[in-house]
Design a protein around this motif. Structure first.
Motif, short mmCIF file in Angstrom:
data_model
loop_
_atom_site.label_atom_id
_atom_site.label_comp_id
_atom_site.label_asym_id
_atom_site.label_seq_id
_atom_site.Cartn_x
_atom_site.Cartn_y
_atom_site.Cartn_z
N ASN A 152 0.82 -1.21 0.00
CA ASN A 152 0.00 0.00 0.00
C ASN A 152 0.85 1.26 0.00
OD1 ASN A 152 -2.59 -1.13 -0.09
ND2 ASN A 152 -2.73 -1.31 2.14
N VAL A 153 1.93 1.25 0.75
CA VAL A 153 2.83 2.41 0.80
C VAL A 153 3.40 2.68 -0.59
CG1 VAL A 153 4.97 3.34 1.72
CG2 VAL A 153 3.39 2.16 3.24
N ASP A 154 3.92 1.64 -1.21
CA ASP A 154 4.52 1.79 -2.54
C ASP A 154 3.48 2.30 -3.55
OD1 ASP A 154 6.85 0.80 -1.46
OD2 ASP A 154 6.57 -1.24 -2.24
N ALA A 155 2.30 1.70 -3.51
CA ALA A 155 1.25 2.08 -4.47
C ALA A 155 0.74 3.49 -4.21
CB ALA A 155 0.10 1.07 -4.41
N PHE A 156 0.59 3.86 -2.95
CA PHE A 156 0.11 5.20 -2.60
C PHE A 156 1.08 6.26 -3.10
CE2 PHE A 156 -0.82 8.39 0.99
CZ PHE A 156 -1.90 8.93 0.32
N GLU A 157 2.37 6.02 -2.90
CA GLU A 157 3.38 6.96 -3.40
C GLU A 157 3.27 7.11 -4.91
OE1 GLU A 157 6.86 6.13 -0.02
OE2 GLU A 157 6.96 5.12 -1.97
N SER A 158 3.14 6.00 -5.59
CA SER A 158 3.06 6.01 -7.05
C SER A 158 1.79 6.70 -7.53
CB SER A 158 3.10 4.57 -7.57
OG SER A 158 2.94 4.54 -8.97
N GLU A 159 0.67 6.45 -6.85
CA GLU A 159 -0.61 7.02 -7.28
C GLU A 159 -0.67 8.54 -7.08
OE1 GLU A 159 -2.79 2.80 -6.22
OE2 GLU A 159 -3.21 4.56 -4.97
N VAL A 160 -0.13 9.02 -5.97
CA VAL A 160 -0.10 10.47 -5.74
C VAL A 160 0.83 11.14 -6.74
CG1 VAL A 160 0.56 12.32 -4.14
CG2 VAL A 160 -0.72 10.34 -3.30
N ALA A 161 2.02 10.56 -6.94
CA ALA A 161 2.98 11.13 -7.89
C ALA A 161 2.39 11.18 -9.30
CB ALA A 161 4.28 10.33 -7.86
N SER A 162 1.72 10.11 -9.69
CA SER A 162 1.11 10.05 -11.01
C SER A 162 0.01 11.10 -11.15
CB SER A 162 0.54 8.65 -11.27
OG SER A 162 -0.14 8.60 -12.50
N TYR A 163 -0.78 11.27 -10.12
CA TYR A 163 -1.89 12.23 -10.15
C TYR A 163 -1.40 13.66 -10.38
CZ TYR A 163 -6.05 14.83 -8.66
OH TYR A 163 -7.12 15.68 -8.60
N ILE A 168 -1.11 0.30 6.72
CA ILE A 168 -2.55 0.42 6.97
C ILE A 168 -3.05 1.80 6.55
CG2 ILE A 168 -4.35 0.50 8.73
CD1 ILE A 168 -3.43 -2.30 8.25
N LEU A 169 -2.36 2.84 7.02
CA LEU A 169 -2.80 4.20 6.71
C LEU A 169 -2.64 4.51 5.23
CD1 LEU A 169 -1.52 6.28 9.76
CD2 LEU A 169 -3.66 5.02 9.45
N ALA A 170 -1.62 3.95 4.60
CA ALA A 170 -1.46 4.13 3.16
C ALA A 170 -2.62 3.50 2.41
CB ALA A 170 -0.13 3.54 2.69
N GLY A 171 -3.17 2.42 2.95
CA GLY A 171 -4.35 1.79 2.35
C GLY A 171 -5.55 2.72 2.38
N ILE A 172 -5.71 3.44 3.49
CA ILE A 172 -6.78 4.44 3.56
C ILE A 172 -6.56 5.49 2.48
CG2 ILE A 172 -7.84 6.24 4.98
CD1 ILE A 172 -7.03 4.64 7.46
N GLY A 173 -5.31 5.92 2.33
CA GLY A 173 -4.99 6.92 1.32
C GLY A 173 -5.31 6.46 -0.09
N ARG A 174 -5.07 5.20 -0.38
CA ARG A 174 -5.37 4.69 -1.73
C ARG A 174 -6.87 4.75 -2.01
NH1 ARG A 174 -2.70 -0.91 -3.12
NH2 ARG A 174 -3.23 -0.16 -5.22
N GLY A 175 -7.68 4.40 -1.02
CA GLY A 175 -9.13 4.50 -1.20
C GLY A 175 -9.58 5.94 -1.35
N GLN A 176 -8.94 6.83 -0.62
CA GLN A 176 -9.28 8.25 -0.68
C GLN A 176 -8.90 8.88 -2.03
OE1 GLN A 176 -10.13 10.77 2.48
NE2 GLN A 176 -11.48 9.04 2.13
#
Length: 383
Positions: free
Chosen positions: A37-48, A241-249
């Motif tokens: 989740n941490v890795d994906a959240f970083e990638s998703e925010v950067a991509s956005y 865990i918190l990064a998972g919340i971020g991905r849903g958000q």
């Protein structure tokens, strides 16, 4: 005190999509810092935002602190910083034992004044004390005027740290907030436009610097088969865990921006009818998220003060608050140098004196927003 459920300034608004990522973390037992989740959240925010990369951290303050470390800010270095902001923008300067110099706002954006910045740069350069960095804050969902500010910083070869804690999703000159500095930072605190409960992110085009940030954020552990540390490190990483919340958000960020803008539009339509009321302007170069709807009153037309409105709403269990008290007015920074927008005109102090943040909660019903308008009108008319 009424028993009506509290109307909040900006409360966490879950989408329901967060649970999928949290469940995956539990099922794989990746509940500690680091993980998919941490890795994906970083990638998703950067991509956005169109950035090369990001580092998910425990707070926006942690991101600011690491940005200053990466820029080599040390004891007695000068760091320019927006005055009209929350103290988290300035505290990391003190963590590094550096010296903050505060810069006023301007009326077009309510963010850092290019006029005041240029005057400060010129004076400090003449003294041979060029600042090590400039922390520019994007307030209430709106980017600062980076065309002017960046030109000044580039001319004096001073890097920008863009404090975009409140402006994820905003744009300026067709670029996303957080991408104008050497480093950008975001906050995912509980009241932000999206949340991870508590958290933040450092973004940059400099991948080498981001890797160094990851190193510092995980206690600066050297590559060794045992625990070895050659530099000061920090416990700044975001949990899986918190990064998972971020991905849903992240999946509802654009929806939340639209909702925030609709809330602003309603207030603007209803309250601008009252002579002496105005709202934070949206600068023509960009698009604000309207994270919080910010309103100001003109004392020439409205007799009540901001705290009259805040207290009246609070009695009805409605949350509001004055605009940020500028850093140069804070007891902690009573000896700090400060540059006004122009001589004898302190814009950030004026905004603080006459400005208020209205309930901007995307959980708020239309009936409750109508109630807020009605009660603000009552407070102003002293009915």
């Amino acid at each position: 005190m009424t028993e009506r459920a509290r109307i909040y300034l900006s409360s966490p608004h879950m989408s329901g999509l967060e649970q999928q990522y949290i469940t995956e973390a539990f099922e794989t037992n990746w509940v500690a810092p680091l993980g998919e989740n941490v890795d994906a959240f970083e990638s998703e925010v950067a991509s956005y935002i169109g950035s090369s990369g990001g580092v998910a951290l425990s707070s926006g303050t942690a991101a600011l602190h690491l940005a200053l470390i990466l820029l080599g800010v040390e004891k007695d270095d000068i760091v320019f910083c927006s005055s009209f902001t929350f103290i988290a923008s300035a505290n990391p300067i003190l963590y590094q034992k550096a010296i903050p110099v505060f810069i006023d706002s301007e009326l077009n954006t309510w963010n850092m004044s290019p006029i005041a910045l240029e005057r400060a740069m010129k004076e400090y350069a003449a003294k041979g004390k060029k600042p090590k960095a400039v922390v520019i804050v994007n307030l209430y969902g709106q980017s600062a005027d980076y065309n002017k500010l960046k030109n000044i910083c580039d001319h004096y070869d001073v890097p920008i740290v863009e404090d975009a804690a409140e402006s994820l999703g905003a744009t300026y000159s067709e670029r996303m907030s957080g991408t104008f500095g050497e480093f950008g930072i975001f906050s995912f605190n509980g009241n932000k436009i999206i949340t991870t409960s508590g958290g933040g992110m450092l973004v940059s085009e400099n991948q080498t610097a981001l890797e160094k940030a990851r190193f510092y954020a995980t206690q600066a552990r050297d590559r060794a088969p045992h625990y070895q540390h050659s530099q000061i490190g920090y416990n700044y990483r975001l949990s899986n865990i918190l990064a998972g919340i971020g991905r849903g958000q992240m999946k509802v960020l654009d929806q939340r921006i639209q909702e925030k803008r609709e809330i602003f539009s309603f207030y603007n339509r209803e309250l601008s009818k009252i002579k002496g009321i105005s709202f934070m302007p949206e600068y023509f170069e960009g698009k604000s998220t309207r994270w919080l709807t910010a309103m100001s009153i003109d004392p020439d037309f409205i007799e009540c003060n901001i705290m009259d409105i805040v207290k009246h709403l609070d009695k009805l269990n409605i949350e509001s608050r004055p605009l940020w008290k500028p850093m140069h007015m804070q007891p902690l920074f009573k000896d700090a140098v400060y540059y006004n927008h122009v001589e004898d005109l302190d814009i950030s102090q004026k905004l603080f004196k006459y400005g208020i943040c209205l309930p901007s909660d995307t959980n708020m019903s239309s009936e409750n927003q109508q109630l807020c308008c009605k009660e603000i009108y009552k407070a102003i008319r002293k009915l």
